[in-house]
Motif scaffolding. Structure first.
Motif, PDB file in Angstrom:
ATOM      1  N   TRP A   1      -4.138  -8.434   0.261  1.00 44.83           N
ATOM      2  CA  TRP A   1      -4.011  -9.186   1.511  1.00 44.83           C
ATOM      3  C   TRP A   1      -3.048 -10.368   1.349  1.00 44.83           C
ATOM      4  CZ3 TRP A   1      -8.777  -6.725   0.736  1.00 44.83           C
ATOM      5  CH2 TRP A   1      -9.206  -5.899   1.796  1.00 44.83           C
ATOM      6  N   GLU A   2      -2.966 -10.936   0.142  1.00 44.67           N
ATOM      7  CA  GLU A   2      -2.000 -12.019  -0.071  1.00 44.67           C
ATOM      8  C   GLU A   2      -0.570 -11.495   0.024  1.00 44.67           C
ATOM      9  OE1 GLU A   2      -3.688 -10.262  -2.153  1.00 44.67           O
ATOM     10  OE2 GLU A   2      -3.585 -11.039  -4.194  1.00 44.67           O
ATOM     11  N   THR A   3      -0.374 -10.217  -0.297  1.00 43.87           N
ATOM     12  CA  THR A   3       0.945  -9.597  -0.157  1.00 43.87           C
ATOM     13  C   THR A   3       1.283  -9.351   1.314  1.00 43.87           C
ATOM     14  OG1 THR A   3       0.668  -8.529  -2.305  1.00 43.87           O
ATOM     15  CG2 THR A   3       2.364  -7.629  -0.857  1.00 43.87           C
ATOM     16  N   VAL A   4       0.277  -8.987   2.102  1.00 45.66           N
ATOM     17  CA  VAL A   4       0.489  -8.773   3.535  1.00 45.66           C
ATOM     18  C   VAL A   4       1.042 -10.033   4.188  1.00 45.66           C
ATOM     19  CG1 VAL A   4      -0.657  -8.161   5.707  1.00 45.66           C
ATOM     20  CG2 VAL A   4      -1.393  -7.098   3.570  1.00 45.66           C
ATOM     21  N   ALA A   5       0.679 -11.205   3.649  1.00 49.70           N
ATOM     22  CA  ALA A   5       1.098 -12.475   4.247  1.00 49.70           C
ATOM     23  C   ALA A   5       2.616 -12.627   4.306  1.00 49.70           C
ATOM     24  CB  ALA A   5       0.493 -13.643   3.459  1.00 49.70           C
ATOM     25  N   PHE A   6       3.346 -11.911   3.460  1.00 48.26           N
ATOM     26  CA  PHE A   6       4.808 -12.046   3.463  1.00 48.26           C
ATOM     27  C   PHE A   6       5.448 -11.415   4.701  1.00 48.26           C
ATOM     28  CE2 PHE A   6       3.830 -11.841  -1.244  1.00 48.26           C
ATOM     29  CZ  PHE A   6       3.831 -13.213  -1.389  1.00 48.26           C
ATOM     30  N   THR A   7       4.673 -10.650   5.459  1.00 44.77           N
ATOM     31  CA  THR A   7       5.204 -10.039   6.682  1.00 44.77           C
ATOM     32  C   THR A   7       4.784 -10.798   7.943  1.00 44.77           C
ATOM     33  OG1 THR A   7       3.305  -8.543   6.972  1.00 44.77           O
ATOM     34  CG2 THR A   7       5.118  -7.768   5.581  1.00 44.77           C
TER      35      THR A   7
END
Length: 425
Positions: A198-204
């Motif tokens: 979910w922390e990776t999703v934040a980049f979008t």
């Protein structure tokens, strides 16, 4: 036109989140946890699922109020200054640069095992990364549609396999027996990897049309992920013996074979390709946005912040990310680089980023209820750090070292400009 185009809606955003979260962990972790703990294997999954909720709340709150392509790097900078932002961003890049190739290599190993073609060990990860890079160059809209198709296919296959297993072999209730604390802690640490992403999703988030929908995207994707892992575990409890050696290498294959017979192998291969391809495509997109955001903020070379005018797509960062990831996947799949190190490094840094996100939330959200959420997050991060041991401690030490170096560099005075000669000289 300048900046990233806001093209993501709630439905596509949810599928993008699911693609980022569901990856190589689903291929292995349900099997290894069942092998270790038998029908008590649901316990670490339940603990991980519950304890990760406050961390997801923090990132949903931050994403709604501070949507930025730099994600945790931006949150950390707003909360603690530029040194923290640069440190968080560099660690996030390192986590993705290690984790994405490791996921692709995992797919290559599965493909080689199922097909009997050893060359797929390196050919599959290279091919899937090249395709993901091309899709990323086509833009977020195209990538989002690909995620929807792949994730729907993945859901259909996993649900079919698990339900057929439950129907054919009957439901075996999970055990309530508590395993030894040391054994439970070790499995719990590994299982937590299934709840990162979910922390990776934040980049979008910067490309979402409605940032206020981000909490709903997190909630929907969380419920679906938990349900999917629960189905897989129940299917394994029903159809596979916990002593089966295949659980440590290809649990989904064994479950599919017990459910579908001769169709199990091709169905599992399709499932693996869908899961890995979806995860890699979504992660390449996320990494390219992080690289773009950090370059725009002055943390990486300026040319990486270039965007294509017609669609606002940072093609330069997509190509740069794809090239680096493909090279690392090739090194990892051929044994030149440690495959295990890629996973350990990626998983450890993900939890460091969770901790940074929670700390940023605590600083920006203010007193009151946010303090209680921050305390719950701290308890989760500390528990995982202690249970994981030296590998996780090394990741925190890496954060401290990077932060110290960036802070020192930030304090260094700029070089004095040479005095210009006057006309009188």
């Amino acid at each position: 036109m300048s900046g990233l185009r806001k093209s993501l809606g709630g439905a596509v955003g949810t599928f993008l989140a699911l693609s980022t979260i569901l990856g190589s962990g689903m291929m292995i972790l349900p099997g290894t946890s069942y092998q270790e703990l038998g029908r008590s294997a649901w316990l670490p999954w339940a603990v991980a699922a519950v304890s990760v909720v406050p961390l997801l709340y923090c990132y949903a709150w931050l994403g709604r109020r501070h949507p930025s392509a730099a994600g945790v790097a931006h949150y950390s900078e707003v909360a603690f200054g530029r040194s923290a932002g640069r440190s968080a961003g560099l660690l996030a890049v390192l986590a993705l640069v290690a984790g994405i190739p490791a996921t692709a290599v995992t797919g290559g190993r599965y493909a080689a095992r199922f097909s009997g073609l050893p060359s797929l060990t390196w050919l599959f990860p290279v091919a899937v990364l090249v395709v993901a890079t091309v899709i990323g160059c086509l833009g977020t809209s195209v990538s989002g549609k690909v995620q929807v198709g792949l994730v729907l296919g993945l859901f259909a296959l996993v649900t079919c396999i698990a339900l057929v297993a439950l129907g054919a072999h009957g439901v075996r209730a999970p055990s309530t027996a508590l395993p030894p604390a040391g054994k439970l802690g070790g499995v719990l640490t590994a299982v937590y990897v299934a709840f990162t992403g979910w922390e990776t999703v934040a980049f979008t988030f910067e490309e979402h049309k409605r940032p206020d929908a981000i909490p709903r995207i997190f909630a929907a994707s969380y419920v679906i992920v938990v349900a999917l892992y629960g189905l897989v575990l129940l299917g394994l409890f029903s159809a596979v013996d916990p002593g089966d050696k295949a659980l440590g290498e290809a649990p989904l294959l064994r479950l599919a074979e017990r459910s579908l017979g001769d169709l199990g192998r091709p169905v599992t291969l399709a499932l693996v390709v869908a899961a890995i391809a979806a995860n890699v495509c979504a992660s390449v997109l996320a990494l390219s946005r992080l690289v773009y955001g950090m370059a725009r903020d002055g943390y990486l070379p300026g040319p990486l912040a270039r965007i294509r005018d017609r669609d606002g797509n940072p093609v330069t960062s997509v190509l740069a990310a794809g090239a680096v990831l493909t090279l690392i996947a090739l090194l990892g799949s051929t044994g030149v680089m440690s495959f295990r190190l890629l996973f350990v490094l990626s998983g450890g840094i993900y939890f460091v980023l969770y901790g940074l996100g929670a700390a940023s939330y605590a600083k920006l959200a203010g007193p009151g209820a946010p303090v209680a959420v921050a305390v719950l997050c701290a308890a989760t991060v500390i528990a995982v750090t202690v249970l994981a041991g030296p590998s996780m401690w090394a990741c925190w030490a890496l954060l401290a070292a990077v932060w110290a170096v960036t802070a020192v560099l930030a304090r260094r005075p700029a070089p004095a400009e040479p005095e210009r000669e006057t006309a009188d000289r």
